[in-house]
Design an enzyme around this catalytic site. Structure first.
Site, PDB file in Angstrom:
ATOM      1  N   ASN A   1      -8.030   6.163   6.803  1.00  0.00           N
ATOM      2  CA  ASN A   1      -6.990   5.164   6.982  1.00  0.00           C
ATOM      3  C   ASN A   1      -7.571   3.755   6.968  1.00  0.00           C
ATOM      4  O   ASN A   1      -7.491   3.049   5.971  1.00  0.00           O
ATOM      5  CB  ASN A   1      -6.235   5.446   8.285  1.00  0.00           C
ATOM      6  CG  ASN A   1      -5.009   4.571   8.450  1.00  0.00           C
ATOM      7  OD1 ASN A   1      -4.808   3.627   7.707  1.00  0.00           O
ATOM      8  ND2 ASN A   1      -4.186   4.893   9.431  1.00  0.00           N
ATOM      9  N   ASP A   2      -8.212   3.373   8.067  1.00  0.00           N
ATOM     10  CA  ASP A   2      -8.659   1.984   8.176  1.00  0.00           C
ATOM     11  C   ASP A   2      -9.716   1.606   7.143  1.00  0.00           C
ATOM     12  O   ASP A   2      -9.810   0.447   6.770  1.00  0.00           O
ATOM     13  CB  ASP A   2      -9.206   1.728   9.586  1.00  0.00           C
ATOM     14  CG  ASP A   2      -8.118   1.892  10.627  1.00  0.00           C
ATOM     15  OD1 ASP A   2      -7.081   1.242  10.487  1.00  0.00           O
ATOM     16  OD2 ASP A   2      -8.310   2.682  11.569  1.00  0.00           O
ATOM     17  N   VAL A   3     -10.508   2.585   6.668  1.00  0.00           N
ATOM     18  CA  VAL A   3     -11.578   2.249   5.728  1.00  0.00           C
ATOM     19  C   VAL A   3     -11.035   1.897   4.354  1.00  0.00           C
ATOM     20  O   VAL A   3     -11.782   1.477   3.479  1.00  0.00           O
ATOM     21  CB  VAL A   3     -12.627   3.383   5.590  1.00  0.00           C
ATOM     22  CG1 VAL A   3     -13.356   3.569   6.903  1.00  0.00           C
ATOM     23  CG2 VAL A   3     -12.008   4.671   5.112  1.00  0.00           C
ATOM     24  N   CYS A   4      -9.709   2.065   4.140  1.00  0.00           N
ATOM     25  CA  CYS A   4      -9.134   1.616   2.870  1.00  0.00           C
ATOM     26  C   CYS A   4      -7.878   0.804   3.142  1.00  0.00           C
ATOM     27  O   CYS A   4      -6.878   0.952   2.456  1.00  0.00           O
ATOM     28  CB  CYS A   4      -8.885   2.788   1.926  1.00  0.00           C
ATOM     29  SG  CYS A   4      -8.047   4.160   2.654  1.00  0.00           S
TER      30      CYS A   4
ATOM     31  N   TYR B   1      -7.605   4.351  14.044  1.00  0.00           N
ATOM     32  CA  TYR B   1      -8.171   3.975  15.350  1.00  0.00           C
ATOM     33  C   TYR B   1      -7.923   2.523  15.691  1.00  0.00           C
ATOM     34  O   TYR B   1      -7.813   2.138  16.842  1.00  0.00           O
ATOM     35  CB  TYR B   1      -9.674   4.260  15.383  1.00  0.00           C
ATOM     36  CG  TYR B   1     -10.509   3.255  14.631  1.00  0.00           C
ATOM     37  CD1 TYR B   1     -10.707   3.395  13.272  1.00  0.00           C
ATOM     38  CD2 TYR B   1     -11.086   2.183  15.289  1.00  0.00           C
ATOM     39  CE1 TYR B   1     -11.460   2.485  12.573  1.00  0.00           C
ATOM     40  CE2 TYR B   1     -11.844   1.261  14.585  1.00  0.00           C
ATOM     41  CZ  TYR B   1     -12.039   1.425  13.233  1.00  0.00           C
ATOM     42  OH  TYR B   1     -12.788   0.519  12.551  1.00  0.00           O
TER      43      TYR B   1
END
Lengths: 476, 124
Positions: free
Chosen positions: A402-405, A442
């Site tokens: 999620n957050d890494v993209c 997160y």
């Protein structure tokens, strides 16, 4: 006398060779192909150090020595053979804790011996460096132990709280840290007499255990790559401090190699999140982000696709990049990912994998899972090496990340993750996001990727969805 | 407090045994140890920055195994010179360090085996 001297130098030479083998072993880890032999070299070094020490220990209590070695071997073998690759982060956390604890117990045993030798002595009478090393060894070892146990609990999903009553709050942590320093001084330098000294160090150990809990409990699950790396470093530093207690160079060398390794990984992980170590350790990220009010945001213009639609779009694709995340690990979907990739490759499509450094719960987490599924490591690409290629890619498949993209990291300077390097999946022609729901990652913030015109949500458990998708792709 | 500490440091430093490890030069172990520490950290940093991210997990578990070197110190704690409680601590230390060493090297090997050349290719 001469015999004793000879055996003494023999042990020293053996230790020297062990240290060399450790260094050569780590050197061989610089290549994927030579890495396995490197590990073997280090293991030989350890066996040599063990053997040499056994010749040197003199009169020992064999129940203690043999009992400990046998029990430890048994537990070690069972753990190493039975652990699932998806549980690697938990195992590493556990090992970190045991390493720290072992060092602390060696220091406690030494202290117990020294304190028992005289009625009116101070520990400092055995040498100030000894007293300091002893304190540090117990302090670092105990912090590593309790911190790692909390990390273990968080990684295995058994602990999700960020506080245990007052434990975990910054003021109490500061207080505990000050108390620990005062105790180090008091027990090492001020107090005289066996019983007093011992009490001092036991209280120090207890304070350090509380401090370890307090330091790790507030840290969220996805910051675990940083915490695990840091605890890894601590376990090495604890061994190093024990080396100063025992005046043993091998412990200092091995301990500082591990300490350096952990610190470098910590730095890499922090850089991959564009955050400083202090920020990871002392700012509660979740709270900060909800202050920005992202979690409750509603999504508009979200399109979803089922397995059939996804398969149809994949049919025309000639290039695919897969971006795995923690969701793939949770669903244990790595084998299905590989199966899908094989099917696509058989259709003439090129498949590569983009690995974000903090994808998953520990450094290299995704790589190990994909290696387990027999994905050739040549197909795994680091962030910097693949980020430019999304523009020319037909389909990007995000699996449980999620957050890494999250494009907000680049496009929205007010975002909580602004500045964090991310995978530019949205530059691909089409992006499929395999995810259970629209819930935030997160960071607790909205991911505008899900609203993009070229993004399709594939709701469901990663493994289940991929199974259905594989059936559809086979039918094409 | 700091003044007192440094005075005690100065007082106590020459008392440190300068036996086998540091030779006859009379250099206290502390100095030798710090030298060794700096050099080892330097070597560690040089080597570990070259480890590719692909095997960062095996690197960590391998490092775990190496930090089990405490075992060497723990074994001495089983010595008859240690009081009962000390020997009990020694037992705990030996057990935990052995778990680290044995478990760490085995699981690292298990992982690195997966990264190695695939059997299928070898069979061609």
């Amino acid at each position: 006398m001469t015999l004793a001297l000879l055996s003494g130098s023999f042990v020293q030479i053996a230790y020297m060779v062990s240290a060399l083998l450790f260094i050569l072993g780590i050197k061989r880890l610089s290549g994927v192909k030579t890495a396995r032999s490197g590990n073997t070299l280090a293991a030989i070094g350890m066996a040599l150090a063990f053997g040499a020490t056994m010749l040197d220990v003199g009169a020992v209590d064999w129940t203690v020595l043999a009992g400990g070695v046998l029990l430890g071997t048994l537990i070690g073998v069972v753990l190493a053979v039975r652990v699932h690759m998806t549980s690697m982060p938990e195992l590493v956390a556990l090992f970190n804790g045991l390493g720290g604890a072992a060092s602390a117990f060696v220091a406690l045993a030494e202290m117990n011996k020294v304190a028992g030798e005289g009625e009116t002595t101070r520990i400092a009478d055995a040498g100030a460096p000894f007293a300091i090393a002893l304190s540090l060894s117990i302090l670092i070892g105990a912090v590593t132990l309790s911190g790692s146990m909390i990390a273990f609990g968080k990684l295995s999903g058994k602990i999700w709280k960020s506080r245990f009553g007052p434990i975990g709050s910054q003021p109490l942590n500061a207080l505990l840290a000050l108390a620990a320093i005062a105790l180090c001084y008091w027990a090492g330098f001020a107090v005289t007499g066996g019983a007093g000294i011992e009490t001092g160090f036991y209280v120090l150990a207890a304070v350090a255990l509380l401090l370890g809990i307090g330091l790790v409990v507030p840290i969220g699950g996805a910051d675990m790559p940083v915490v695990i790396s840091l605890l890894n470093s601590y376990s090495g530093l604890a061994a190093c401090a024990t080396g100063f207690v025992l005046e043993n160079n091998l412990l200092i060398i091995a301990g500082s190699l591990v300490g350096a390794s952990g610190l470098i990984l910590t730095r890499i992980m922090c850089k991959a999140m564009d955050r400083s170590l202090t920020n990871v350790l002392f700012a509660t990220f979740g709270e900060q982000a909800t202050g920005g009010g992202g979690a409750a945001d509603e999504y508009t213009n979200v399109k979803s696709a089922g397995p059939q639609e996804t398969a149809m779009l994949l049919e025309a694709a000639t290039s695919v990049i897969i971006c795995p995340g923690y969701g793939m690990a949770v669903a244990q979907a790595q084998h299905k990912v590989r199966e899908l990739a094989t099917l696509l490759e058989a259709r003439g499509c090129s498949v590569r994998y983009a690995i974000h450094p903090v994808a998953g719960r520990m450094p290299g987490h995704m790589n190990v899972l994909l290696a387990e599924a027999d994905v050739p490591y040549e197909q795994l690409f680091e962030l910097d090496n693949i980020n430019g290629d999304f523009q020319t890619t037909d389909v990007a498949i995000v699996i449980g990340a999620n957050d890494v993209c999250n494009p907000a990291a680049i496009e929205d300077p007010t975002s909580a993750i602004a500045g964090m390097p991310v995978l530019k999946v949205w530059e691909a022609q089409t992006v499929f996001v395999v995810k259970r729901s629209l819930s935030p990652g997160y960071a607790g913030i909205k991911n505008p990727l899900f609203e993009r015109d070229n993004a399709m949500m594939c709701f469901g458990d990663a493994k289940k969805f991929l199974e259905e998708l594989i059936v559809e792709v086979k039918d094409l | 407090m700091i003044a007192a500490l440094s005075r005690q440091l100065l007082d106590a430093a020459p008392v440190v045994e300068t036996a086998a490890e540091s030779g006859s030069t009379g250099v206290p172990f502390l100095i030798v140890g710090i030298w060794v520490l700096f050099l080892a950290v330097f070597v560690g940093v040089e080597l570990i920055t070259k480890v590719p991210p692909t095997i960062h997990t095996p690197l960590m578990s391998g490092a775990n195994a190496i930090s089990g070197i405490t075992l060497v110190g723990a074994l001495y704690c089983a010595g008859v010179g240690f009081p009962g409680l000390g020997r009990f601590f020694g037992f705990l230390a030996i057990t935990m360090a052995t778990v680290n060493v044995v478990g760490g090297f085995l699981v690292t090997d298990r992982m690195l085996r997966m990264f190695g050349p695939k059997k299928k290719r070898g069979g061609k």
